[in-house]
Scaffold this motif. Sequence first.
Motif, PDB file in Angstrom:
ATOM      1  N   SER A   1      25.144  41.745  -8.636  1.00 27.93           N
ATOM      2  CA  SER A   1      25.462  40.319  -8.702  1.00 27.93           C
ATOM      3  C   SER A   1      26.927  40.060  -9.033  1.00 27.93           C
ATOM      4  CB  SER A   1      24.573  39.636  -9.741  1.00 27.93           C
ATOM      5  OG  SER A   1      24.847  40.130 -11.050  1.00 27.93           O
ATOM      6  N   GLN A   2      27.659  41.104  -9.457  1.00 24.08           N
ATOM      7  CA  GLN A   2      29.046  40.931  -9.876  1.00 24.08           C
ATOM      8  C   GLN A   2      30.060  41.514  -8.903  1.00 24.08           C
ATOM      9  OE1 GLN A   2      29.983  41.934 -13.955  1.00 24.08           O
ATOM     10  NE2 GLN A   2      27.846  41.716 -14.582  1.00 24.08           N
ATOM     11  N   LYS A   3      29.618  42.399  -8.017  1.00 30.10           N
ATOM     12  CA  LYS A   3      30.579  43.179  -7.229  1.00 30.10           C
ATOM     13  C   LYS A   3      31.490  42.326  -6.369  1.00 30.10           C
ATOM     14  CE  LYS A   3      29.159  45.774  -3.947  1.00 30.10           C
ATOM     15  NZ  LYS A   3      28.466  46.835  -3.194  1.00 30.10           N
ATOM     16  N   ASP A   4      31.025  41.161  -5.913  1.00 25.38           N
ATOM     17  CA  ASP A   4      31.876  40.303  -5.082  1.00 25.38           C
ATOM     18  C   ASP A   4      33.042  39.708  -5.857  1.00 25.38           C
ATOM     19  OD1 ASP A   4      30.297  40.807  -2.899  1.00 25.38           O
ATOM     20  OD2 ASP A   4      29.146  38.947  -3.044  1.00 25.38           O
ATOM     21  N   ASN A   5      33.012  39.823  -7.177  1.00 26.16           N
ATOM     22  CA  ASN A   5      34.106  39.302  -7.999  1.00 26.16           C
ATOM     23  C   ASN A   5      35.249  40.305  -8.142  1.00 26.16           C
ATOM     24  OD1 ASN A   5      32.591  36.953  -8.546  1.00 26.16           O
ATOM     25  ND2 ASN A   5      31.563  37.946 -10.273  1.00 26.16           N
TER      26      ASN A   5
ATOM     27  N   TRP B   1      37.775  44.650  -3.212  1.00 21.22           N
ATOM     28  CA  TRP B   1      37.104  45.648  -2.390  1.00 21.22           C
ATOM     29  C   TRP B   1      35.632  45.825  -2.764  1.00 21.22           C
ATOM     30  CZ3 TRP B   1      40.633  46.129   1.144  1.00 21.22           C
ATOM     31  CH2 TRP B   1      41.984  46.191   0.804  1.00 21.22           C
ATOM     32  N   GLY B   2      35.152  45.146  -3.795  1.00 20.25           N
ATOM     33  CA  GLY B   2      33.761  45.292  -4.206  1.00 20.25           C
ATOM     34  C   GLY B   2      33.439  46.635  -4.806  1.00 20.25           C
TER      35      GLY B   2
END
Length: 204
Positions: free
Chosen positions: A41-45, A48-49
């Motif tokens: 749920s956090q990687k898009d923040n 490059w993810g």
Amino acid sequence: MPSYKLTYHNLMGIAEPIRFIFHYVNVDFEDNRLDHTDWPSQKDNYPWGVLPLLEEDGRQLSQSFTIGRYLGKKFKLNGADDYESAKCDEYGDALKDLLNECRNLFFETDETKKTELREEILSKQIPKYCGKFDRDLVNSESKYLVGTTPAWIDFFVAHYLEFLETKIDEKFLKNYPKLQFFKQNIYNLPQIKSWIETRPVTPW
């Protein structure tokens, strides 16, 4: 002194040699560890993810080897001249090649195929890469891969040798005595030894 924050999962993983660098040079940093279950749920923040992420006074830098190279230059752990700096990069690229050769093993679920992959790595890839590292150490005038003092790449190579011992064969380094001595020497540096003795106990 800049303010540093290193964000990674609560693991050793690919962030551990970066932590080694900070501890070796005695520079404080925030060791920010994310709960792995929250990552999707956090990687898009994150750029490059992916992690790790280094923040220096709010400026962001991603990709573990890039961070290692950057800190190596900043803390004067990248050799004595442009040639030695390039040798650090050469060893870094070779190390990444070795890890890529091993990648399929870590994701294989069929035990028979895993055994076959492990045997191939031990008979072909380990000799190709670790043999070269070992020969270069034999010809080195010091205990390190580049120059006469530790460079950033030394921390990466030592860490990933332990990773290969853990994941592939705990005794493979006996065939590469100079490389085995090299790893022990890095881990016995007072700053690194102290960190290893007190760091959080986590999975790889």
